[in-house]
Design an enzyme around this catalytic site. Structure first.
Site, mmCIF file in Angstrom:
data_model
loop_
_atom_site.group_PDB
_atom_site.id
_atom_site.type_symbol
_atom_site.label_atom_id
_atom_site.label_comp_id
_atom_site.label_asym_id
_atom_site.label_seq_id
_atom_site.Cartn_x
_atom_site.Cartn_y
_atom_site.Cartn_z
ATOM 1 N N LYS A 208 61.853 -37.636 -84.780
ATOM 2 C CA LYS A 208 60.900 -38.559 -84.787
ATOM 3 C C LYS A 208 59.959 -38.451 -86.911
ATOM 4 O O LYS A 208 60.835 -39.573 -86.793
ATOM 5 C CB LYS A 208 59.646 -37.549 -84.187
ATOM 6 C CG LYS A 208 58.067 -38.996 -84.267
ATOM 7 C CD LYS A 208 56.981 -38.545 -83.498
ATOM 8 C CE LYS A 208 55.461 -39.596 -84.263
ATOM 9 N NZ LYS A 208 54.813 -39.080 -83.738
ATOM 10 N N GLU A 214 65.146 -27.915 -88.408
ATOM 11 C CA GLU A 214 66.530 -26.955 -87.675
ATOM 12 C C GLU A 214 67.609 -28.519 -87.270
ATOM 13 O O GLU A 214 68.719 -28.200 -87.146
ATOM 14 C CB GLU A 214 65.867 -26.699 -86.140
ATOM 15 C CG GLU A 214 64.916 -25.644 -85.980
ATOM 16 C CD GLU A 214 63.247 -25.533 -86.458
ATOM 17 O OE1 GLU A 214 63.151 -26.709 -86.997
ATOM 18 O OE2 GLU A 214 63.086 -25.095 -85.775
ATOM 19 N N GLY A 265 56.084 -36.485 -79.932
ATOM 20 C CA GLY A 265 57.242 -36.343 -79.540
ATOM 21 C C GLY A 265 57.193 -35.377 -78.019
ATOM 22 O O GLY A 265 58.434 -36.529 -77.636
ATOM 23 N N ARG A 266 56.508 -34.906 -77.476
ATOM 24 C CA ARG A 266 56.835 -34.632 -76.338
ATOM 25 C C ARG A 266 56.595 -35.453 -75.259
ATOM 26 O O ARG A 266 56.660 -34.909 -73.934
ATOM 27 C CB ARG A 266 55.778 -33.271 -76.624
ATOM 28 C CG ARG A 266 54.187 -33.351 -76.433
ATOM 29 C CD ARG A 266 53.059 -32.390 -76.351
ATOM 30 N NE ARG A 266 52.371 -32.414 -77.030
ATOM 31 C CZ ARG A 266 51.065 -32.727 -78.248
ATOM 32 N NH1 ARG A 266 52.558 -32.560 -79.388
ATOM 33 N NH2 ARG A 266 50.440 -32.575 -78.452
ATOM 34 N N GLU A 351 51.976 -27.596 -75.571
ATOM 35 C CA GLU A 351 51.697 -28.322 -77.248
ATOM 36 C C GLU A 351 50.346 -29.248 -76.943
ATOM 37 O O GLU A 351 49.417 -29.801 -77.374
ATOM 38 C CB GLU A 351 52.758 -29.066 -77.496
ATOM 39 C CG GLU A 351 52.836 -29.478 -79.099
ATOM 40 C CD GLU A 351 53.986 -28.826 -79.058
ATOM 41 O OE1 GLU A 351 54.934 -28.631 -80.516
ATOM 42 O OE2 GLU A 351 54.524 -30.549 -79.371
ATOM 43 N N HIS A 382 64.205 -14.334 -56.830
ATOM 44 C CA HIS A 382 65.553 -12.765 -56.668
ATOM 45 C C HIS A 382 64.818 -12.740 -58.447
ATOM 46 O O HIS A 382 65.855 -11.148 -59.099
ATOM 47 C CB HIS A 382 66.653 -12.770 -56.764
ATOM 48 C CG HIS A 382 67.151 -13.258 -55.690
ATOM 49 N ND1 HIS A 382 66.820 -12.856 -54.309
ATOM 50 C CD2 HIS A 382 67.187 -14.982 -54.993
ATOM 51 C CE1 HIS A 382 67.736 -12.725 -52.610
ATOM 52 N NE2 HIS A 382 67.687 -14.848 -53.338
ATOM 53 N N LYS A 494 56.039 -23.119 -89.940
ATOM 54 C CA LYS A 494 57.218 -23.958 -90.690
ATOM 55 C C LYS A 494 56.643 -23.871 -92.037
ATOM 56 O O LYS A 494 58.154 -23.352 -92.751
ATOM 57 C CB LYS A 494 56.504 -25.673 -89.921
ATOM 58 C CG LYS A 494 57.354 -25.417 -88.827
ATOM 59 C CD LYS A 494 56.863 -27.279 -88.777
ATOM 60 C CE LYS A 494 57.651 -27.969 -87.626
ATOM 61 N NZ LYS A 494 57.090 -29.131 -86.969
HETATM 62 O O1 F6P Z 1 57.304 -27.958 -83.948
HETATM 63 C C1 F6P Z 1 56.847 -28.918 -83.260
HETATM 64 C C2 F6P Z 1 57.288 -30.568 -83.436
HETATM 65 O O2 F6P Z 1 56.752 -31.704 -84.089
HETATM 66 C C3 F6P Z 1 57.339 -31.371 -82.163
HETATM 67 O O3 F6P Z 1 55.376 -32.020 -81.438
HETATM 68 C C4 F6P Z 1 58.177 -32.258 -82.255
HETATM 69 O O4 F6P Z 1 58.168 -32.674 -80.704
HETATM 70 C C5 F6P Z 1 59.534 -31.491 -82.524
HETATM 71 O O5 F6P Z 1 58.349 -30.450 -83.847
HETATM 72 C C6 F6P Z 1 60.311 -31.881 -83.385
HETATM 73 O O6 F6P Z 1 59.820 -32.572 -84.205
HETATM 74 P P1 F6P Z 1 60.754 -34.015 -84.964
HETATM 75 O O7 F6P Z 1 61.029 -34.952 -83.714
HETATM 76 O O8 F6P Z 1 60.307 -34.774 -85.641
HETATM 77 O O9 F6P Z 1 62.135 -33.299 -85.378
#
Ligand code: F6P
Length: 524
Positions: A208, A214, A265-266, A351, A382, A494
């Site tokens: 987003k 990452e 995002g979610r 979240e 199990h 972060k």
């Molecule tokens: O760290 C949380 C978050 O902001 C989530 O809400 C989101 O889904 C994820 O990181 C990834 O964010 P982006 O899509 O901006 O890389």
């Protein structure tokens, strides 16, 4: 809109009395014996999903009070405010309109009539982007040179598409392999790249913000790998799914599909972030997925509270968290295809509602989101079901079952019958228990569960199931009076990681606590 805090409403006080009088000693078996209509009264049909709520620690009186609580907390007005496009995500001054993404273009004429004036412009953008994204999905599906699609993203930019691509594997009509890389641990990317050829690979950079460490680290490494392997044509082999098109362009990506800040995002698998899903099941399948979710939205928006499945589930969550004091909920999809559903729902619930302050930032004196956890059945049986049956804590379980098997071995060898027998048996065993004087073989029973049933796992039913979960999280968040649509709690870690990354390189431990400094020294 001025709302009463939930614990200051008359309904909350009445619920406390009800809990003390009968709720805390509620006897499930007794309730079934006393009321032959219990299954009918506590089951609920909703689009694509049937729910049996009857094995929960609830009766007509407590549910009626929970419905009063919803009214006194202004749930309906808050829901309507979301659907009207008001800025209900107040800490970020944003609207919350993921529902608009699944107001299907199939019903465009009708949708335009329904769409409120204020959000008509957004709706128009949604349709244009959806059409473009689905056309691209079909183009890639038809391109036999592309055999592997690698989605690079994390959190909402990974969990939703990954869960849905796995869930709808039976509907993938083109032979393409899908890979999901989220972790900044380089082993994940390296493991995926090992078997790939650049000329046959398409990377989708899903973020987003297009700034997440990452994702950007993995995206840069993927590009380096692509170039080092002699790959040519970033434009053909990289696409970006993002609200930050400028940053994607700067990265060198020209094929971009955008979305908007009003999609959390979610909640983003309905947007361009859902591109891997569309590539897997095709444009028509993706539209069915959206239509299933839209049907659930319409149910949530229009059904009376007493017969509104997201409302009933969300209120049950409040009852269990704030009155029974249950601190977790387990989700058990009895479907291997739904194996990533627990991880997906973890982000959605925790979240969204893992917050300790109200809308104005004041600390709340009651608990909010439970811990959500689970594994697919029968695997969980199990592993940790021992604790569900005989442990000291009561954990409400949410079973998800699919009536009709879609894949070959089930019917042939009786797999599906065994799967369904097990899910029913577990719900029954949790409720019934078994008396044994010896102690070790004694099952207390009276342990609550909800049973969600899909006729078949299809794009439409999956869409409805996910929208059901989103809307139920909305309900409990609304009762608690929290903002379910921000996620400030992920920011501190972060920021500190950036500082520590620099210190790992330099060795500077000035100002660090002794534990972090000691570990950092060992890690260097
Ligand atoms: O760290 C949380 C978050 O902001 C989530 O809400 C989101 O889904 C994820 O990181 C990834 O964010 P982006 O899509 O901006 O890389």
């Amino acid at each position: 809109m001025k709302r009463l805090r939930c614990d200051q409403t008359p309904a909350w006080a009445a619920l406390q009395i009800c809990f003390e009088a009968s709720g805390k000693n509620f006897d499930l078996k007794g309730a079934f014996a006393a009321d032959p209509q219990r299954f009918a009264s506590f089951s609920q049909d909703a689009p694509h999903v049937f729910a049996d709520l009857s094995k929960n620690l609830i009766d007509g009186a407590s549910e009626a009070l929970l419905l009063d609580l919803a009214r006194q907390c202004g749930l309906e007005q808050y829901r309507d405010a979301m659907f009207a496009g008001e800025l209900i995500n107040r800490t970020e001054q944003r609207a919350v309109m993921h529902f608009l993404l699944r107001n299907p273009p199939l019903a465009r004429a009708e949708g335009e009539k329904e769409t409120k004036k204020g959000i008509a412009a957004e709706a128009a953008q949604v349709y244009v982007t959806l059409d473009a994204m689905l056309a691209y999905a079909e183009q890639v599906r038809a391109d036999d040179a592309i055999t592997d699609v690698v989605n690079i993203g994390i959190g909402g930019s990974d969990l939703g598409p990954q869960m849905a691509v796995l869930a709808l594997g039976e509907f993938a009509t083109r032979a393409k392999r899908f890979h999901f890389v989220s972790n900044v641990d380089g082993n994940e990317l390296a493991g995926v790249l090992k078997g790939l050829k650049p000329q046959n690979t398409l990377f989708l950079i899903a973020s987003k913000t297009f700034t997440t460490t990452e994702t950007m680290t993995n995206a840069h490494s993927a590009r380096r790998w692509f170039e080092a392997q002699g790959g040519e044509g970033i434009a053909r082999h990289f696409a970006a799914l993002t609200t930050n098109v400028a940053a994607a362009n700067e990265f060198g990506i020209t094929t971009t599909f955008g979305f908007w800040d009003w999609v959390g995002g979610r909640y983003s698998l309905w947007s361009a972030i859902g591109l891997p899903i569309a590539m897997a099941i095709g444009a028509a399948g993706f539209r069915e997925f959206l239509a299933g979710a839209h049907a659930m939205d319409e149910h949530f928006r229009t059904a009376q509270l007493a017969h509104n499945l997201p409302v009933r589930l969300g209120l049950l969550d409040v009852w269990y968290r704030n009155f029974h004091g249950f601190s977790s909920r387990s989700i058990a999809p009895y479907s291997s295809a739904l194996r990533r559903l627990p991880a997906y729902l973890q982000q959605l619930e925790m979240e969204s509602n893992g917050k300790r302050v109200d809308m104005s930032g004041k600390a709340l004196p009651f608990d909010t989101a439970p811990v959500l956890w689970g594994e697919p059945g029968t695997n969980g049986q199990h592993a940790y079901f021992q604790m569900l049956h005989q442990g000291t804590s009561v954990v409400p379980v949410e079973f998800v079952a699919v009536k009709q098997a879609t894949c070959w071995p089930h019917d042939l060898l009786g797999h599906h019958g065994k799967l369904l027998a097990n899910v029913l048996a577990q719900a029954q065993a949790l409720m019934r228990g078994k008396q044994d004087a010896g102690g070790h073989r004694d099952f207390p029973g009276n342990r609550p569960s909800t049973f969600l049933l899909l006729e078949q796992l299809t794009p439409a039913s999956l869409g409805a199931l996910i929208a059901l979960q989103e809307n139920r999280v909305f309900v409990s968040g609304a009762i608690w009076g929290i903002n379910s649509f921000d996620q400030w709690g992920v920011e501190l870690g972060k920021v500190l990681a950036k500082d520590i990354e620099a210190r790992l390189a330099s060795g500077n431990i000035d100002g660090l606590d002794a534990s972090t400094a000691g570990l950092l020294a060992r890690l260097r």
